[in-house]
Design a protein around this motif. Sequence first.
Motif, PDB file in Angstrom:
ATOM      1  N   LEU A 189      26.860 -49.771 -37.882  1.00 48.19           N
ATOM      2  CA  LEU A 189      26.638 -49.016 -39.111  1.00 48.19           C
ATOM      3  C   LEU A 189      27.504 -49.628 -40.196  1.00 48.19           C
ATOM      4  O   LEU A 189      28.394 -50.444 -39.918  1.00 48.19           O
ATOM      5  CB  LEU A 189      26.942 -47.521 -38.924  1.00 48.19           C
ATOM      6  N   SER A 190      27.240 -49.238 -41.429  1.00 45.20           N
ATOM      7  CA  SER A 190      28.046 -49.682 -42.561  1.00 45.20           C
ATOM      8  C   SER A 190      28.541 -48.452 -43.308  1.00 45.20           C
ATOM      9  O   SER A 190      27.822 -47.451 -43.412  1.00 45.20           O
ATOM     10  CB  SER A 190      27.212 -50.555 -43.500  1.00 45.20           C
ATOM     11  N   LEU A 191      29.750 -48.537 -43.839  1.00 39.97           N
ATOM     12  CA  LEU A 191      30.274 -47.406 -44.594  1.00 39.97           C
ATOM     13  C   LEU A 191      29.483 -47.173 -45.873  1.00 39.97           C
ATOM     14  O   LEU A 191      29.533 -46.081 -46.440  1.00 39.97           O
ATOM     15  CB  LEU A 191      31.754 -47.619 -44.917  1.00 39.97           C
ATOM     16  N   ASP A 217      20.093 -42.819 -44.268  1.00 35.76           N
ATOM     17  CA  ASP A 217      19.799 -43.967 -43.405  1.00 35.76           C
ATOM     18  C   ASP A 217      19.866 -43.572 -41.941  1.00 35.76           C
ATOM     19  O   ASP A 217      19.172 -44.167 -41.095  1.00 35.76           O
ATOM     20  CB  ASP A 217      20.790 -45.102 -43.663  1.00 35.76           C
ATOM     21  N   HIS A 218      20.679 -42.591 -41.613  1.00 37.23           N
ATOM     22  CA  HIS A 218      20.865 -42.193 -40.207  1.00 37.23           C
ATOM     23  C   HIS A 218      20.308 -40.810 -39.897  1.00 37.23           C
ATOM     24  O   HIS A 218      19.908 -40.536 -38.757  1.00 37.23           O
ATOM     25  CB  HIS A 218      22.352 -42.243 -39.860  1.00 37.23           C
ATOM     26  N   LEU A 219      20.283 -39.952 -40.894  1.00 35.47           N
ATOM     27  CA  LEU A 219      19.796 -38.576 -40.722  1.00 35.47           C
ATOM     28  C   LEU A 219      18.769 -38.295 -41.815  1.00 35.47           C
ATOM     29  O   LEU A 219      18.998 -37.496 -42.724  1.00 35.47           O
ATOM     30  CB  LEU A 219      20.960 -37.579 -40.794  1.00 35.47           C
ATOM     31  N   GLY A 266      21.023 -36.466 -49.494  1.00 35.29           N
ATOM     32  CA  GLY A 266      21.608 -37.430 -48.575  1.00 35.29           C
ATOM     33  C   GLY A 266      21.312 -38.873 -48.916  1.00 35.29           C
ATOM     34  O   GLY A 266      21.991 -39.779 -48.423  1.00 35.29           O
ATOM     35  N   ARG A 267      20.342 -39.120 -49.766  1.00 34.32           N
ATOM     36  CA  ARG A 267      20.048 -40.494 -50.185  1.00 34.32           C
ATOM     37  C   ARG A 267      21.119 -41.027 -51.120  1.00 34.32           C
ATOM     38  O   ARG A 267      21.247 -42.248 -51.293  1.00 34.32           O
ATOM     39  CB  ARG A 267      18.677 -40.542 -50.884  1.00 34.32           C
ATOM     40  N   ARG A 268      21.887 -40.139 -51.701  1.00 35.67           N
ATOM     41  CA  ARG A 268      22.900 -40.538 -52.676  1.00 35.67           C
ATOM     42  C   ARG A 268      24.322 -40.432 -52.123  1.00 35.67           C
ATOM     43  O   ARG A 268      25.289 -40.682 -52.844  1.00 35.67           O
ATOM     44  CB  ARG A 268      22.775 -39.660 -53.923  1.00 35.67           C
ATOM     45  N   LEU A 269      24.438 -40.068 -50.863  1.00 32.33           N
ATOM     46  CA  LEU A 269      25.749 -39.910 -50.230  1.00 32.33           C
ATOM     47  C   LEU A 269      25.960 -40.989 -49.178  1.00 32.33           C
ATOM     48  O   LEU A 269      25.104 -41.205 -48.325  1.00 32.33           O
ATOM     49  CB  LEU A 269      25.866 -38.529 -49.577  1.00 32.33           C
TER      50      LEU A 269
END
Length: 369
Positions: A118-120, A126-128, A139-142
């Motif tokens: 994964l990347s920070l 991307d994951h959830l 969540g697309r912006r976090l």
Amino acid sequence: MPPPRTPRTLLAIPLSLVLLGLAPAASQGPTGQGSATQGPAAPAAAASPAAAAMDAALALLVTRGKAPAASLLARDASGSRFADAGTGMARSDHFRAGSITKTFIATVVLQLAAEHRLSLSDSVDDHLPGLVRGEGNDGRRLTLRALLTHTSGLYDFTADTKGTVPLTPLQAVRIALTHPPADRGRFAYSNTNYVLLGMVVEQVTGHSYAIEAERRIITPLRLTGTSFPGARTSLPSPHGRAYAADGSDATELDPRVAGAAGELISTLADLDRFYAALLGGDLLPSRWMREMLNTRAAHGSYGMGLFPVKLPCGTTVWGHNGRITGSYVRTAATVDGRRVLTFRVNTDGVTDPDLEPALLAAEFCPRTS
């Protein structure tokens, strides 16, 4: 689990003045204060000024901090020193470590980053995908970095549950998403961040955060008293009693009130060993250790699962605290991990906020004469 008090630079009060304030209380009444020793009990006259200061500060956690009992374990190159005050607490006791869980979760996430799994800079989506939506939350912006550093703006679900309602991770997140976010990019401690990180770990590895932490941290370091209890309400033996702020017995507790944000059970020795290993470079490559200690995103308040406190003598210690019903724990260490202190009380917190800084100063800013 209320958030820890925002770390700040402590007032530069000379330690001699701290000692003057502590010494009388250390000799009051039957506090049950144990001498801090390595191995067999040493004569009181042999105690160093630093040890006496630490014992006195510990005793005040009971007398002035209104904790039924308190204990600590300090570790450095010369060995370890244990001290206790009050009654009903032993060196080998298991206890709930609350938000110290976050340091374990952050370590696992950074290990996965080091493995390029994964990347920070990955978004939560991307994951959830699709999970974090509603009331202005997106969540697309976090990023995962924002979760690790508490700069996501996500509402803390425990502000609604008061840390007393067992929840699944999904239920905890859904409670948070009924509230609009705070300003993204500003440090705002939220247990929701680490619940989401626990879900990310499971999505990336196919295993729960507990299994990954056990495999990557607990087993390699031989932390035999440390565990993620899941839904188990009892503490492993040996253990003492735990008390809520109102004095009621809180020894039995469903850890799902906290989950990945505060589920951990541990011991004094295990927490000392963990933080010594982590800060000593045994768990993360140097690049990722630097990431963990980087407080720029949180404007100096928080790294990733660790926060700094600058003491009056100029030393900065790193660690975390943990508060959950019936328990308050604090671990602090020098940045190289060579000196570590963990103390605990068997209630939700310390009523006098000046006592914790005094105890840290007594350990990390010792008098030499």
